[in-house]
Design a protein around this motif. Structure first.
Motif, PDB file in Angstrom:
ATOM      1  N   ALA A  90      56.266  28.014  90.505  1.00 19.47           N
ATOM      2  CA  ALA A  90      55.099  27.572  91.278  1.00 19.47           C
ATOM      3  C   ALA A  90      55.510  26.835  92.550  1.00 19.47           C
ATOM      4  O   ALA A  90      54.800  26.875  93.553  1.00 19.47           O
ATOM      5  CB  ALA A  90      54.211  26.683  90.419  1.00 19.47           C
ATOM      6  N   ALA A  91      56.671  26.178  92.528  1.00 20.55           N
ATOM      7  CA  ALA A  91      57.128  25.385  93.677  1.00 20.55           C
ATOM      8  C   ALA A  91      57.966  26.178  94.671  1.00 20.55           C
ATOM      9  O   ALA A  91      58.414  25.624  95.677  1.00 20.55           O
ATOM     10  CB  ALA A  91      57.929  24.197  93.174  1.00 20.55           C
ATOM     11  N   LEU A  92      58.186  27.462  94.422  1.00 19.06           N
ATOM     12  CA  LEU A  92      59.021  28.264  95.328  1.00 19.06           C
ATOM     13  C   LEU A  92      58.408  28.331  96.722  1.00 19.06           C
ATOM     14  O   LEU A  92      57.239  28.686  96.871  1.00 19.06           O
ATOM     15  CB  LEU A  92      59.165  29.700  94.800  1.00 19.06           C
ATOM     16  CG  LEU A  92      60.170  29.946  93.701  1.00 19.06           C
ATOM     17  CD1 LEU A  92      60.048  31.379  93.194  1.00 19.06           C
ATOM     18  CD2 LEU A  92      61.579  29.685  94.192  1.00 19.06           C
ATOM     19  N   PRO A  93      59.193  28.035  97.756  1.00 16.62           N
ATOM     20  CA  PRO A  93      58.663  28.185  99.115  1.00 16.62           C
ATOM     21  C   PRO A  93      58.624  29.668  99.511  1.00 16.62           C
ATOM     22  O   PRO A  93      59.341  30.492  98.938  1.00 16.62           O
ATOM     23  CB  PRO A  93      59.674  27.418  99.969  1.00 16.62           C
ATOM     24  CG  PRO A  93      60.906  27.316  99.157  1.00 16.62           C
ATOM     25  CD  PRO A  93      60.504  27.424  97.716  1.00 16.62           C
ATOM     26  N   ALA A  94      57.783  29.984 100.489  1.00 19.07           N
ATOM     27  CA  ALA A  94      57.708  31.360 100.994  1.00 19.07           C
ATOM     28  C   ALA A  94      59.084  31.776 101.497  1.00 19.07           C
ATOM     29  O   ALA A  94      59.823  30.982 102.065  1.00 19.07           O
ATOM     30  CB  ALA A  94      56.685  31.446 102.110  1.00 19.07           C
ATOM     31  N   GLY A  95      59.449  33.011 101.257  1.00 23.87           N
ATOM     32  CA  GLY A  95      60.730  33.545 101.714  1.00 23.87           C
ATOM     33  C   GLY A  95      61.861  33.363 100.725  1.00 23.87           C
ATOM     34  O   GLY A  95      62.938  33.895 100.926  1.00 23.87           O
ATOM     35  N   SER A  96      61.632  32.610  99.668  1.00 21.84           N
ATOM     36  CA  SER A  96      62.664  32.458  98.647  1.00 21.84           C
ATOM     37  C   SER A  96      62.198  33.160  97.377  1.00 21.84           C
ATOM     38  O   SER A  96      61.046  33.583  97.272  1.00 21.84           O
ATOM     39  CB  SER A  96      62.951  30.978  98.371  1.00 21.84           C
ATOM     40  OG  SER A  96      61.831  30.365  97.798  1.00 21.84           O
ATOM     41  N   ALA A  97      63.115  33.279  96.441  1.00 19.40           N
ATOM     42  CA  ALA A  97      62.789  33.942  95.176  1.00 19.40           C
ATOM     43  C   ALA A  97      63.644  33.332  94.075  1.00 19.40           C
ATOM     44  O   ALA A  97      64.605  32.607  94.341  1.00 19.40           O
ATOM     45  CB  ALA A  97      63.037  35.443  95.282  1.00 19.40           C
TER      46      ALA A  97
END
Length: 160
Positions: free
Chosen positions: A57-64
């Protein structure tokens, strides 16, 4: 052309496993590589531990994030936050998977065009997405299951 003894699917002579059903083809080719057991249990998102669900849920956009599954439960996480992430048995790989079923330089994850792509790096046992052999670079979607050697991981993309 060869056919899979388990399902009858037409095969390319250079594969170790049937891309249709996952059956080992070692007996056909005389190969002596280890056979990775077929995965029977299915991943269910509701089985993720709370810590993994919070990390997703805390993943920033552009990461995985790749969440490692063992015996049906999560047991490790690998962040994809750079343009190229390598996976393999070599200690310098970004995702170090220490098992003989994993090639030294097994797979590569590439961030491009807002997606994460996976490609096999000519590994001996192949890289699988949703139980299908990756024969060319393939874009991943949240919830895809990636298998490298005996390691099963579920892919989650940051929505940020």
């Amino acid at each position: 052309m060869l056919s899979c003894p388990a399902c009858g699917h037409d095969l390319v002579e250079t594969v170790n496993f049937c891309p249709h059903c996952g059956a080992s083809l070692a007996k056909l080719s005389g190969d002596t590589t280890r056979v990775i057991p077929t995965v029977v249990e299915e991943f269910r998102a509701e089985d993720l531990p709370d810590a993994d669900a919070a990390a997703i849920a805390a993943l920033p956009a552009g990461s995985a994030l790749l969440v490692l599954l063992r015996a049906g439960s999560a047991d490790g996480r690998f962040l994809i936050d750079s343009d190229v992430v390598t996976a393999g048995r070599h200690p310098r790989c970004d995702i170090f998977l220490d098992d003989i079923t994993v090639s030294r330089h097994h797979a590569r994850f590439i961030r491009r065009d807002g997606l994460v792509w996976v490609s096999d790096e000519n590994s001996l046992n192949g890289t699988y997405v949703n139980k299908k052999l990756v024969e060319q670079e393939r874009a991943l979607q949240s919830g895809d299951e990636v298998q490298i050697g005996k390691y099963r991981m579920v892919f989650f993309s940051g929505q940020g």
